[in-house]
Motif scaffolding. Structure first.
Motif, PDB file in Angstrom:
ATOM      1  N   VAL A 394      -4.313   1.673 -20.112  1.00  0.00           N
ATOM      2  CA  VAL A 394      -2.558   2.007 -20.069  1.00  0.00           C
ATOM      3  C   VAL A 394      -2.016   1.255 -19.090  1.00  0.00           C
ATOM      4  O   VAL A 394      -1.094   0.793 -19.597  1.00  0.00           O
ATOM      5  CB  VAL A 394      -2.746   3.503 -19.992  1.00  0.00           C
ATOM      6  CG1 VAL A 394      -1.112   3.962 -19.699  1.00  0.00           C
ATOM      7  CG2 VAL A 394      -3.255   4.466 -21.472  1.00  0.00           C
ATOM      8  N   VAL A 395      -2.244   1.547 -17.651  1.00  0.00           N
ATOM      9  CA  VAL A 395      -2.062   0.523 -17.081  1.00  0.00           C
ATOM     10  C   VAL A 395      -1.396  -0.910 -17.066  1.00  0.00           C
ATOM     11  O   VAL A 395      -0.329  -0.974 -17.080  1.00  0.00           O
ATOM     12  CB  VAL A 395      -2.791   1.101 -14.840  1.00  0.00           C
ATOM     13  CG1 VAL A 395      -1.922   0.089 -14.067  1.00  0.00           C
ATOM     14  CG2 VAL A 395      -2.453   2.609 -15.033  1.00  0.00           C
ATOM     15  N   ILE A 457      -8.847  -0.826  -8.079  1.00  0.00           N
ATOM     16  CA  ILE A 457      -8.347  -1.518  -6.637  1.00  0.00           C
ATOM     17  C   ILE A 457      -6.985  -1.955  -7.179  1.00  0.00           C
ATOM     18  O   ILE A 457      -5.991  -2.034  -5.818  1.00  0.00           O
ATOM     19  CB  ILE A 457     -10.178  -2.568  -6.016  1.00  0.00           C
ATOM     20  CG1 ILE A 457     -10.328  -0.979  -5.336  1.00  0.00           C
ATOM     21  CG2 ILE A 457      -9.046  -2.703  -4.933  1.00  0.00           C
ATOM     22  CD1 ILE A 457     -11.722  -1.996  -4.889  1.00  0.00           C
ATOM     23  N   LEU A 458      -6.428  -2.671  -7.956  1.00  0.00           N
ATOM     24  CA  LEU A 458      -5.407  -2.832  -8.071  1.00  0.00           C
ATOM     25  C   LEU A 458      -3.815  -2.355  -8.412  1.00  0.00           C
ATOM     26  O   LEU A 458      -3.521  -2.635  -9.099  1.00  0.00           O
ATOM     27  CB  LEU A 458      -5.048  -5.013  -8.888  1.00  0.00           C
ATOM     28  CG  LEU A 458      -6.524  -5.700  -8.558  1.00  0.00           C
ATOM     29  CD1 LEU A 458      -6.233  -6.879  -9.335  1.00  0.00           C
ATOM     30  CD2 LEU A 458      -5.654  -6.174  -6.626  1.00  0.00           C
ATOM     31  N   SER A 461      -0.648   2.237  -7.274  1.00  0.00           N
ATOM     32  CA  SER A 461      -0.323   3.630  -6.813  1.00  0.00           C
ATOM     33  C   SER A 461      -1.273   3.211  -5.425  1.00  0.00           C
ATOM     34  O   SER A 461      -2.106   2.961  -5.660  1.00  0.00           O
ATOM     35  CB  SER A 461       0.024   4.616  -7.928  1.00  0.00           C
ATOM     36  OG  SER A 461      -0.581   5.669  -6.137  1.00  0.00           O
ATOM     37  N   ILE A 462      -0.330   3.767  -4.379  1.00  0.00           N
ATOM     38  CA  ILE A 462      -1.588   3.549  -3.053  1.00  0.00           C
ATOM     39  C   ILE A 462      -2.560   4.313  -2.935  1.00  0.00           C
ATOM     40  O   ILE A 462      -3.296   3.854  -2.434  1.00  0.00           O
ATOM     41  CB  ILE A 462      -0.686   3.453  -1.144  1.00  0.00           C
ATOM     42  CG1 ILE A 462      -1.446   3.042  -0.756  1.00  0.00           C
ATOM     43  CG2 ILE A 462      -0.015   4.759  -1.519  1.00  0.00           C
ATOM     44  CD1 ILE A 462      -1.331   2.784   0.431  1.00  0.00           C
ATOM     45  N   SER A 463      -2.319   5.896  -3.567  1.00  0.00           N
ATOM     46  CA  SER A 463      -2.740   6.273  -3.317  1.00  0.00           C
ATOM     47  C   SER A 463      -4.122   6.263  -4.497  1.00  0.00           C
ATOM     48  O   SER A 463      -5.878   6.198  -4.070  1.00  0.00           O
ATOM     49  CB  SER A 463      -2.986   7.780  -3.502  1.00  0.00           C
ATOM     50  OG  SER A 463      -1.976   8.380  -5.067  1.00  0.00           O
ATOM     51  N   VAL A 464      -3.863   5.677  -5.405  1.00  0.00           N
ATOM     52  CA  VAL A 464      -5.546   5.216  -6.104  1.00  0.00           C
ATOM     53  C   VAL A 464      -6.004   3.749  -5.422  1.00  0.00           C
ATOM     54  O   VAL A 464      -7.252   4.584  -5.593  1.00  0.00           O
ATOM     55  CB  VAL A 464      -4.379   4.757  -7.824  1.00  0.00           C
ATOM     56  CG1 VAL A 464      -6.378   4.258  -8.834  1.00  0.00           C
ATOM     57  CG2 VAL A 464      -4.275   6.127  -8.312  1.00  0.00           C
ATOM     58  N   ARG A 465      -5.401   3.430  -5.218  1.00  0.00           N
ATOM     59  CA  ARG A 465      -6.092   2.011  -4.364  1.00  0.00           C
ATOM     60  C   ARG A 465      -6.910   2.683  -3.080  1.00  0.00           C
ATOM     61  O   ARG A 465      -8.453   2.004  -2.916  1.00  0.00           O
ATOM     62  CB  ARG A 465      -5.113   1.025  -4.163  1.00  0.00           C
ATOM     63  CG  ARG A 465      -4.504   0.280  -5.025  1.00  0.00           C
ATOM     64  CD  ARG A 465      -3.484  -0.830  -4.004  1.00  0.00           C
ATOM     65  NE  ARG A 465      -2.638  -0.696  -3.410  1.00  0.00           N
ATOM     66  CZ  ARG A 465      -1.659  -0.592  -3.170  1.00  0.00           C
ATOM     67  NH1 ARG A 465      -1.239  -0.942  -5.160  1.00  0.00           N
ATOM     68  NH2 ARG A 465      -0.246  -0.970  -2.539  1.00  0.00           N
ATOM     69  N   VAL A 504      -3.854  -7.677  -1.751  1.00  0.00           N
ATOM     70  CA  VAL A 504      -4.437  -7.216  -0.555  1.00  0.00           C
ATOM     71  C   VAL A 504      -4.614  -5.999   0.065  1.00  0.00           C
ATOM     72  O   VAL A 504      -5.834  -6.129   0.512  1.00  0.00           O
ATOM     73  CB  VAL A 504      -3.401  -8.125   0.454  1.00  0.00           C
ATOM     74  CG1 VAL A 504      -3.174  -7.444   2.154  1.00  0.00           C
ATOM     75  CG2 VAL A 504      -3.004  -9.641   0.348  1.00  0.00           C
ATOM     76  N   THR A 505      -3.965  -5.417   0.201  1.00  0.00           N
ATOM     77  CA  THR A 505      -4.220  -3.704   0.512  1.00  0.00           C
ATOM     78  C   THR A 505      -5.326  -3.034   0.041  1.00  0.00           C
ATOM     79  O   THR A 505      -6.035  -2.999   0.822  1.00  0.00           O
ATOM     80  CB  THR A 505      -3.467  -3.063  -0.589  1.00  0.00           C
ATOM     81  OG1 THR A 505      -2.553  -2.588  -1.342  1.00  0.00           O
ATOM     82  CG2 THR A 505      -1.444  -3.025   0.724  1.00  0.00           C
ATOM     83  N   GLY A 506      -5.389  -3.179  -1.682  1.00  0.00           N
ATOM     84  CA  GLY A 506      -6.562  -2.668  -2.367  1.00  0.00           C
ATOM     85  C   GLY A 506      -7.833  -2.714  -2.108  1.00  0.00           C
ATOM     86  O   GLY A 506      -8.933  -2.212  -1.765  1.00  0.00           O
TER      87      GLY A 506
END
Length: 2047
Positions: A394-395, A457-458, A461-465, A504-506
């Motif tokens: 979906v994403v 990881i990509l 949303s930051i909370s998912v990562r 990068v963040t994930g």
């Protein structure tokens, strides 16, 4: 109280009592009655029934208290059920009448309530017997409820529950009425009433079908309403009701005709929708919800959501694990849907979203984690994975669409985020729990777990990562083999996708999470990974400014990686430290000027990047300080400091920057603050002294900021309150199973609790205790708690004036605010100040002057009267800390006075509770209360407050405070114990049960009172007995309390009582109470139960176990535990509980309880315990027997009520343990090992199958371990081949123990074989998987140990069978030879060190055993005094050819020897002290790398000893002769062999001579041994010491090393001193014997050396005069020995040490002391004798290494010791054998006396003198004490004299006086009555008479020959009776024969003439021969033989004699004739006899 123990109430005694005592008396009587009625005969009861009923009903009018009325009701019910029932209706009418009464006064209330309770119990017990009367009763009760107050409603609900229970289906007519009443009660304002109503409805739904059919919707809505404003107990009760009803609705099959038409079957979707409605919309109807939706406000209150969450869990638990397995996908999709975007309202605000996510996670954890077995969990994980893939699609779709359009369609993306977070969290938790058993799940490519997690990881949303990263971390902890692989993958993606912000963040989150996992993986990761990560991090930081789109992300990622890298510890970080410090220095401006320029230049975005970067840097340095404390040298601290001032400068500027750039900087600046505070708190305060005032200013501002609306008390204060005080604040702050979700209810509505996205840096930190998921708080809260912590640190380091200023500032800021804001400021300030007091107390600082104290006191007192109870609690604790810091009694008394005054005047609840608690806490840190005035005042006030019935809160706090006072006053409190106990009892009997908090405080009071009384409770005086009865009474009241926490208190009180007065606690009642609550839904109650069990089983395990089983067998109807005690006993129940329980503390207690039970009972109940363990270990094997059993069970139960289908585990009977978790299986495996060791201590029969079978036949109840060997091997096999690595390790360990313990047990049916041989296939199969390439190295290492144990055990005799296991070791050896190139890339390099050393150690063990076996086979006794080793016999029956085992090893010996020597060299490098670190090779050793040196050390310590021994054996087997021609070029990857030790390659000679190589090796082995033996650590294993000594023995067994040590005297002395010290410090006889053997070899080496020198000197100086020869040996010309330099001296010291230790009488100093009784003889233990013997052997060799003068110096000592041993241990043994020590001392004496020194010219005279003295000493032994003669063994002393006579030169013994005494001794002994002694005496004389020197032998012959001949002549008359007497005569004949031979020519004829008649007299004629005794026959034969020998020798004399005596001649002829006859018949006899006599002579031949 004894008067109360009767069937009828003792009314006389009762009437004499006071008001309160009456209540106590009644309760005691009722309690007694309850126990008495069930066991009284029916006739007795009927006889007294009328009177009893009268007494009991009259008590109804006496206003009984709650516990009394319950007991009263129970007794009435039991009385009617066992006696007659005809008067029961009168009783019911009476109760109804009491209820109808119009009297509403409070005094009448207890009577009404008692009547209600009575009705309930009567109907419960008698049920349908009571016919139709119930309609009136129920009607009456319901009518009474309309105007009842809360207590009434509570009791009525419980009574109705009982009535329904008793009547069952008969009560249908009243169901609707009861339902209506209960509905209204379910939303009652009193929480206790709600709980009671829930219980009533739960009972009702059993029969009232409408509740789960037509009225289901309204019941569900009602439950939702009930959750609103509820407390924890209500949520538990109502969720149980709701869950059960829904489960019932779903599974019910029977629907009555009346309801069929309007009722549809309820499906799972319907149930889920009902629950979902409550979760999402709360308790409101649809319309109101829609209105709220329009307004956009959230309407679901948290308590409803939490309640519904618990209902979900109850619903699934009720349906059971199998239902969940079958319906998991539907259930999962519904649960995840709760947080999806289809219900936007639930997750519209982040706070709501976090709350909902927690609830969803909780539901999944409690069901999937709590109910399912491992296989089902793996299936569930696959489902969750599918869900993640779906969402991922979906994403992806949404994002790719977004690329086409201009605007990304974000709703779909955010929609999925919460669902993904929940799914990932559950997946992570599942795999974390499964551990290595999850391996198949990850290897399954169709599921793609890793791909799924890495793909999200990509996610945008930051909370998912973050959650995906956390999930990876869980996978890494569970499966350590994946850590390196995942790291590589994430680093590679991070580098590849450097320009994508999500990547990068994930990926940086993922790497940080994985690094955080490394410390949980003992096998680690390769060292090089640190370098890679550091490079990536630097690269990110350097490139952060290049692209503004991803600057923030790169900055954050770079520092996050560095911070996470720190968790790898100093070994990794030290290599990167300079680069890290440089980055740290560059991130901050270097001067204030630069900061100003920054301020003028920047914009909002650059500031955001800057703050993110700097916060990251601060975090990295904090991580460095926390994880790498070892690197914090002064130099490093100095380099950390420079940036700090500018960091603080920036802190002070933050507010202005924030103002300038608006709100976008709010979060970054808060985070920056928090990180700076956290860093400063861990740095030493001295480091930033200059910035104190600036930082403090900021702290004060942060603590007193007024715009903060968040009430953070639930986060800040609990850690500052004392844990005991938190109990006052209700269950929310206590640990419960629902803590994870209940926590949200503690907080204000603006916070939901912690969540990972609030602080990404927590991804690598260690989680808080009990958290599976990290829960950092929002920055606004975190900054407050960081500020209060830092304030605490700094306040204790600032000056006094500054302190005053700060405190006044804080006080002012509190004054300036009002209302709720004031409370928040007060809370922050108090938490900060409380922390500072803690610090001050820790560093023993003082607070300061009067002003400072005053301000401090104002601050605390303000909080003590706050409305927030938590704040009051913290303030009381703070007050106690204040008293501790000021530590001035006047000040403390002042504080108490303030509270006293306040309590006297105040009437409000707040100040009364606060100040009463303050009184209790005040002395907490002052070592207890010591002032009696204070105590009396306190007790007085608290008594009054605790009886304030208007406010339960005041009562609870006052009683809690009283319990603290009791505790702190200790013995001072004794005067108050009685009144306090009365008060506690009175309150227990009168406070309504609804006030649970008061009861809990009462419980604590009772507990402290019991502790105060302590062991006095055992006393028997009336006073003590009364106190004891009161305590027991109190416990009984509390046990009956409905509140679980009160029951927990009761259990811990009984536990205390059992500790102090075990005889007075009724164990069976206690155990039954414990069993009932074993599976309670309250964690604290379960903890109390297990803690109590743990104590009970330490003393009385068997009783506890029996009571538990007995209880279940009697099985009262109200006891159906969730665990099946009947089948598997309490032990099995506990194991089952251990498997389900998640609380670590409880699990630990269960383990300890089981271990205690096992220790005391495993041997008696062996089969039971082994079956338990086997069931647990085997349960994982069969998983599919479930479904088939289920259906039959259902059909059987469908007849009656369906609920049993839900609750009973359908296949419990077949499988006590369904799918236990791996941790439980590991525990079971450990238990098996413990059982084996228990059996080892219990007796030999457990390891001897013949004995075991015999004893089993004698008594079939006996049980022995050896009979269960098949089970043991099977269990070990199952464990060793499991998926779980921990279990494999346990299984291999178990296998190793089994092999070690059973290797020598013979198989009786096949002699020559052992019992284990039949299991070789199992052993091979268990070991093989451990050598597979993918197996972790620790498992392989363990398997190597098992292999070597198996091969070495000698179980398998056929080499071909052994080859299977041998092959495994060979394959490992090939891996070792491949060296570093073939190293495993998954784990740290030290793991390959571990594996290599394990392989080498295993080979060493095999080689050692092979050599020993070969030695045992070829060994004939080298010394005549070789001690026979008992294990030798066992070797003989093993037909194993030792050479065969050696052949197995021989093939690889060349390689092995090199590897062993290389490993030993590594070990020597590692044992060098730290100051030589610079000399270590830079690239590491052969088997370790320089970077992992610390991790490698323990592995070397584990294996060096056996390798050393093996290497020594190999070197000696080659005799140090072989040197490999290509020594320098081995096939190791880095050839550091012992030849190249510590040499630089440039200076290394190309070839070493063989001599040098040998010398190096010799010193390597000697060096390691000496270094270790010098100071073996106290924990050094026995095996290591023995192996080390054996290695030395092997070393000195060959000539070349002996020549080295013989030639180097200093080395020899040093070695002896080391051994001496070892003997002093280690008591083990094995160690001491081995050490003595080494000493003997050293001495032998020295002898060889001295001999060699003497020989070469003689050869060189052959021509010279003998006089000029230099003296060799110690003592030179002077005879002086220098202690410390002298080998002789060192040897003597050591031998004396051994001898005096075994025989203290030898020490002349001790002999005079009273410690040693004179002349008492000792029989030493076998070990002691062996030690003494070994020491004597060494002593006798000492003179050989002395010069003649030296020998004279040591001779007295040696003689003294040898003769001393002889004297002390010469005791007669039964069989005439000599004690070992005597034999050894005689041997030593002989060796010494025949020493060449005795004849050397320089020493001869001195020796002669000394030897004479020694002989005198021996002779004196006889004359010491006459009385002791019988103990002393004359034979030993005679032998000693003979040794002197025979072995010394004649001048020693021919001195007349000595000779005379010696002859005297022989004379007396000849007359001995003991034939054995006589016999020995003859033998000794025989040897003396044959002495070549006549001066020696003649005197003896002259004196003793006549009496010998005389004795023989006497024998003619008395023939020998037995063998012993016969032997004496035979020996006499031999002596005379020898005499004749020795006599001079002229005398010989006379002798023969005397001798022949004697011999002929022994002959028998033919007739006599037939009837003679055996002895006479033997004598006849012996005499004939002797005659045959002598006759021909002296024929002339013989003929003359025959001629002169015809009778003699006739006798002789007939004897000869008879003899010839018998020769034909028996040819064997003659061969036997002489042999017999000679063998005896050999055994004791010391001469």
């Amino acid at each position: 109280m004894e008067l109360a123990h009767s069937l009828l109430l003792n009314e006389d005694a009762y009437n004499h009592l006071g008001e309160f005592q009456k209540a106590e008396f009644i309760f005691e009587w009722l309690q007694f009655l309850e126990k008495l009625l069930p066991v009284t005969s029916r006739a007795d009861i009927r006889e007294n029934q009328k009177k009893l009923v009268e007494q009991l009903t009259s008590l109804l009018n006496n206003s009984p208290g709650p516990p009394t009325r319950r007991l009263l009701a129970k007794n009435l019910a039991v009385l009617y059920s066992t006696g007659d029932t005809f008067s029961v209706y009168q009783t019911i009418d009476k109760c109804n009448e009491l209820i109808r009464s119009k009297d509403d006064s409070p005094s009448y209330l207890p009577t009404k309530l008692a009547a209600v309770v009575c009705l309930g119990y009567l109907y419960k017990k008698l049920g349908r017997i009571l016919g139709n009367s119930f309609t009136d009763t129920v009607g009456n009760v319901l009518k009474a409820m309309k105007n009842a107050e809360s207590q009434g409603r509570y009791e009525i609900m419980l009574s109705l529950q009982n009535i329904l229970n008793g009547l069952g289906a008969a009560a249908i007519p009243c169901h609707r009425d009861i339902y209506k009443a209960a509905r209204s009660c379910l939303t009652d304002r009193s929480m206790a009433v709600r709980c009671a109503a829930a219980k009533c409805l739960l009972e009702l739904q059993n029969e009232a079908l409408f509740m789960w059919t037509t009225d289901l919707d309204s019941v569900v809505t009602l439950c939702f309403k009930s959750f609103e404003g509820s407390n924890y107990d209500v949520r538990l009760a109502v969720s149980k009701l709701l869950g059960t009803i829904l489960a019932r609705a779903l599974t019910s099959k029977q629907i009555t005709a009346s309801t069929k038409h309007n009722f549809r079957r309820i499906s799972l979707e319907d149930v889920m929708e009902l629950l979902g409605t409550g979760f999402l919309r709360g308790s409101c109807g649809f319309l109101r919800a829609s209105g709220d939706m329009l307004k956009g406000t959230s309407s679901v209150s948290r308590d409803v959501r939490v309640g519904v969450t618990q209902a979900y869990v109850v619903f699934v638990s009720t349906l059971g694990a199998q239902w969940l397995e079958r319906n998991f996908s539907a259930f999962l999709s519904h649960i995840l849907d709760l947080v999806s975007q289809s219900h936007p309202k639930a997750v519209q605000s982040p706070v709501d979203a976090i709350g909902c996510r927690r609830c969803v996670s909780f539901i999944l954890r409690a069901t999937v984690g709590g109910l399912l077995g491992e296989k089902a969990q793996i299936a569930a994980a696959k489902e969750i994975c599918q869900a993640i893939w779906k969402l991922k699609k979906v994403v992806d779709a949404a994002i790719s669409d977004g690329n086409l359009e201009t605007k990304v369609n974000t709703t779909d993306v955010t929609a999925s985020q919460h669902v993904l977070v929940c799914a990932l969290q559950e997946l992570g938790s599942l795999i974390h729990g499964l551990g290595t058993t999850a391996a198949p799940l990850l290897q399954d490519s169709s599921t793609g777990v890793l791909e799924a997690v890495i793909s999200v990881i990509l996610h945008p949303s930051i909370s998912v990562r973050l959650t995906a990263a956390w999930c990876l971390r869980c996978i890494a902890v569970a499966l350590p083999s994946y850590v390196s692989l995942l790291l590589d993958r994430c680093i590679e993606r991070l580098s590849a996708l450097k320009s994508c912000p999500e990547a990068v963040t994930g990926y940086s989150f993922a790497v940080a999470g994985l690094l955080g996992a490394v410390k949980h993986c003992p096998l680690g990761i390769p060292h090089g990974k640190g370098k890679v990560i550091m490079t990536v991090a630097e690269d990110l930081l350097c490139s952060a400014t290049q692209n503004s789109r991803i600057s923030v992300q790169r900055m954050q990622a770079g520092w996050l990686l560095i911070a996470a890298l720190m968790t790898l510890g100093p070994a990794v970080v030290q290599h990167h430290l300079p680069r890290i410090l440089l980055l740290w220095k560059c991130i901050f401006p270097s001067s204030p000027k630069d900061l100003e320029t920054e301020k003028t230049r920047g914009d909002a975005f650059t500031w955001q990047v800057t703050l993110e970067g700097r916060a990251g840097a601060l975090c990295a340095i904090k991580s460095f300080v926390s994880h790498c404390a070892g690197l914090l040298t002064d130099e490093v601290v100095q380099r950390l400091l420079p940036p700090l001032p500018s960091a603080v400068d920036l802190l002070t500027q933050l507010s202005s920057i924030h103002k300038s750039y608006g709100n976008s900087l709010k979060t970054p600046s808060t985070v920056y603050r928090q990180k700076l505070y956290e860093l400063l708190a861990v740095l030493p305060p001295k480091a930033y002294e200059g910035d104190f005032s600036a930082v403090l200013k900021e702290l004060v501002t942060d603590l007193t900021v007024t715009d903060s609306q968040i009430d953070a008390s639930a986060f800040l204060l609990p850690s500052l309150c004392h844990e005991n005080d938190l109990l006052l604040l209700g269950p929310l702050l206590q640990e419960t199973d629902h803590r994870f979700i209940e926590e949200q209810l503690l907080l204000g509505n603006s916070i939901a609790g912690g969540s990972l996205e609030y602080d990404p840096y927590s991804i690598y930190e260690k989680f808080a205790k009990g958290d599976l998921v990290p829960k950092p708080l929002p920055p606004a809260l975190s900054v407050t708690s960081a500020a209060s912590r830092l304030f605490g640190v700094m306040f204790s380091h600032i000056t006094e004036s500054h302190r005053l200023q700060v405190l006044e500032q804080l006080l002012n800021s509190i004054k300036q605010t009002k209302g709720s804001r004031q409370q928040i400021v007060q809370l922050h300030v108090l938490s900060a100040f409380s922390t500072s007091l803690k610090h001050l107390a820790n560093c023993k600082g003082s607070l300061g002057s009067e002003e400072v104290r005053r301000s401090a006191l104002m601050l605390v007192m303000g909080a003590l009267e706050s409305n927030n109870p938590l704040l009051r609690c913290a303030a009381a604790e703070c007050l106690a800390r204040l008293a501790q810091v000021v530590s001035d009694s006047a000040f403390t008394a002042g504080l108490a006075q303030v509270s006293f005054d306040k309590l006297k005047s105040a009437r409000d609840v707040v100040s009364r509770t606060g100040h009463s608690l303050a009184l209790g806490c005040l002395y907490r840190y002052l070592g207890g209360i010591s002032s009696t005035q204070h105590l009396n005042a306190c007790v007085g006030i608290l008594y009054t407050l605790s009886q304030d019935t208007t406010s339960p809160d005041v009562q609870a706090w006052a009683l809690h405070s009283l319990s603290l006072v009791v505790d702190l006053a200790g013995p001072l409190y004794h005067v108050h114990v009685e009144p306090t106990l009365s008060l506690v009892l009175m309150l227990l009997l009168s406070v309504p049960p609804a006030y649970a908090e008061v009861h809990q405080s009462l419980g604590r009071c009772l507990n402290t009172l019991i502790t105060t009384l302590g062991p006095e409770l055992q006393g028997s005086s009336t006073a003590v007995s009364a106190l004891r009865t009161s305590c027991l009474l109190g416990c009984a009241v509390m046990q009956d309390n409905p509140d679980c926490l009160v029951q927990a208190q009761a259990i811990s009180c009984l536990q205390q009582l059992h500790m102090f007065a075990p005889r007075h606690v009724n164990l069976s009642n206690l155990v039954s109470c414990l069993c009932m609550n074993l599976c309670s839904s309250y964690l604290l109650l379960r903890r109390a139960v297990v803690a109590c069990l743990r104590q009970l089983v330490q003393r009385e395990a068997a009783e506890v176990s029996e009571y538990a089983v007995a209880l279940v067998k009697e099985s009262k109807e109200d006891f159906t535990p969730d665990v099946n005690i009947r089948e598997i006993g309490l032990e099995g129940a506990l194991l089952g509980l251990l498997d389900k329980e998640l609380d670590p503390r409880l699990c630990q207690d269960i383990r300890e309880t089981l271990t205690h039970m096992l220790t005391s009972m495993a041997v008696e109940k062996l089969s039971f315990w082994l079956k338990l363990c086997k069931d647990v270990l085997a349960a994982s094997a069969d998983f599919n027997t479930v479904a088939s059993i289920d259906t039959t069970q259902e059909e059987e139960t469908a007849k009656g009520d369906d609920v049993s289908v839900l609750t009973s585990d359908s296949d419990d009977r077949f499988h006590p343990f369904r799918n236990p978790r791996w941790s439980t299986r590991v525990f079971a495996a450990e238990c098996v090992c413990k059982i084996i060791s228990q059996c080892e201590n219990a007796g030999i029969a457990h390891f001897n199958i013949t004995l075991a079978q015999e004893r089993k036949q004698r008594d079939s109840r006996d049980d022995f371990l050896v009979l269960h060997l098949a089970d043991l091997v099977r269990m070990a096999f199952m464990a060793a081949t499991d998926h779980s690595d921990q279990l494999r390790l346990s299984g291999l360990h178990m296998l190793q123990i089994i092999v070690r313990k059973f290797a020598a047990v013979p198989e009786p049916e096949f002699p020559g074989h052992v019992i284990l041989e039949q299991y070789q296939a199992n052993v091979g199969a268990a070991l093989r998987p451990a050598f597979a390439p993918e197996t972790p190295p620790d498992v392989t290492a363990k398997a190597c140990q098992v292999c070597s144990a198996w091969i070495a055990s000698g179980v398998v005799s056929d080499l071909n069978d052994l080859r299977r296991v041998h092959q495994l070791l060979v394959s490992s050896l090939l891996k070792v030879q491949a060296g570093k190139e073939a190293q495993n890339e998954q784990y740290n390099e030290s793991t390959s060190t571990m594996e290599i050393l394990a392989v080498l150690k295993a080979w060493a063990e095999v080689y050692i055993v092979a050599v020993e076996k070969q030695k045992n086979q070829s060994d004939t006794h080298k010394h005549s005094l070789k001690i026979v080793n008992s294990s030798e016999e066992s070797y003989r029956d093993i037909t194993f050819s030792a050479s065969g085992l050696l052949d197995l090893v021989q093939a690889d010996l060349g390689t092995l020897s090199k590897l062993w020597l290389a490993a030993l060299q590594d070990f020597t490098l590692l044992t060098l002290p730290p100051e030589y670190a610079s000399q270590l090779p830079a690239e590491g050793g052969t088997f370790y790398t320089a970077e992992t040196i610390e991790n490698a050390r323990p592995h070397y310590y584990n294996s060096w000893a056996l390798i050393l021994y093996a290497a020594a054996l190999w070197l000696t087997s080659t005799g140090f002769i072989v040197v490999d021609p290509d020594e320098g070029v081995t096939n190791l990857s880095r050839p550091v062999t012992p030849t190249t030790m510590c040499q630089d390659s440039s200076t290394r000679p190309l070839v070493k001579s063989p001599e040098d190589v040998n010398t190096d090796r010799f010193h390597l082995i000697l060096g390691i041994s000496v270094e270790f033996l010098c100071s073996p650590r106290s924990d050094a294993a026995m095996e290591n010491i023995i192996a080390c000594l054996h290695a030395l023995q092997a070393l000195f067994d060959v000539p070349w090393p002996r020549s080295k040590i013989g030639g180097d005297q200093e080395l020899g002395v040093e070695l002896l001193n080391v051994l001496h010290r070892l003997i002093l410090t280690r008591e083990s006889p094995d160690i001491q014997l081995a050490a003595l053997e080494v000493v003997r070899l050293i001495l032998y080496a020295a002898q060889e050396h001295v001999k060699e020198k003497r020989r070469s000197a003689e050869v060189d100086d052959g021509a010279a005069e003998k006089e000029t020869l230099p003296e060799f040996g110690e003592g030179k010309d002077t005879g002086g020995l220098v202690p410390g330099k002298s080998l002789v001296f060192a040897t003597l010291e050591l031998c004396v040490c051994i001898l005096v230790r075994q025989l203290p009488q030898l020490n002349p100093k001790l002999t005079c002391s009273p410690a040693v009784p004179p002349g008492k003889h000792l029989l030493l233990s076998e070990d002691g004798s062996r030690l003494v013997a070994a020491a004597l052997v060494i002593l006798s060799d000492v003179p050989a290494i002395c010069s003649p003068e030296g020998s004279v110096s040591v001779l007295p000592t040696i003689l003294y010791l040898i003769i001393g041993v002889l004297k002390e241990t010469a005791v007669k043994l039964q069989d005439g054998q000599l004690p070992l020590t005597v034999a050894a001392s005689l041997q030593a004496l002989k060796g010494l006396l025949s020493s060449p020194m005795a004849r050397a010219e320089k020493s001869q005279n001195a020796w002669t003198d000394l030897l004479r003295s020694a002989l005198v000493t021996v002779l004196d032994c006889w004359d010491q004490v006459d009385g002791l003669l019988q103990e002393l063994d004359e034979v030993s002393l005679l032998t000693a004299i003979t040794v002197f006579v025979m072995s010394t030169s004649p001048e020693v013994t021919t001195v007349e006086c000595l000779q005379k005494r010696c002859i005297e001794k022989f004379k007396t002994t000849l007359d001995s009555k003991d034939p054995l002694v006589q016999c020995k005496c003859y033998q000794l004389l025989h040897s003396i008479f044959q002495h070549p020197n006549k001066t020696v032998s003649y005197p003896y012959i002259h004196s003793l020959a006549p009496s010998i001949v005389g004795k023989l002549q006497e024998t003619e008359k008395a023939k020998p009776e037995n063998a012993a007497e016969l032997q004496v005569i035979q020996e006499g004949i031999k002596v005379v024969t020898a005499l004749t031979a020795a006599a001079e020519e002229q005398h010989r004829a006379h002798l023969v003439a005397c001798f022949l008649p004697i011999l002929i007299s022994f002959l028998l004629d033919e007739n006599a021969l037939v009837s003679a005794t055996i002895s006479a026959k033997n004598l006849h034969e012996f005499a004939l033989q002797t005659l045959m020998q002598i006759g021909p020798q002296y024929s002339s004399v013989f003929k003359k004699l025959m001629a002169s005596s015809p009778t003699m001649k006739a006798r002789l002829e007939s004897a000869v004739k008879g003899n010839q006859e018998s020769i034909k018949v028996k040819t064997t006899k003659h061969a036997k006899n002489p042999g017999k006599s000679s063998s005896i002579q050999l055994k004791t031949n010391f001469l």
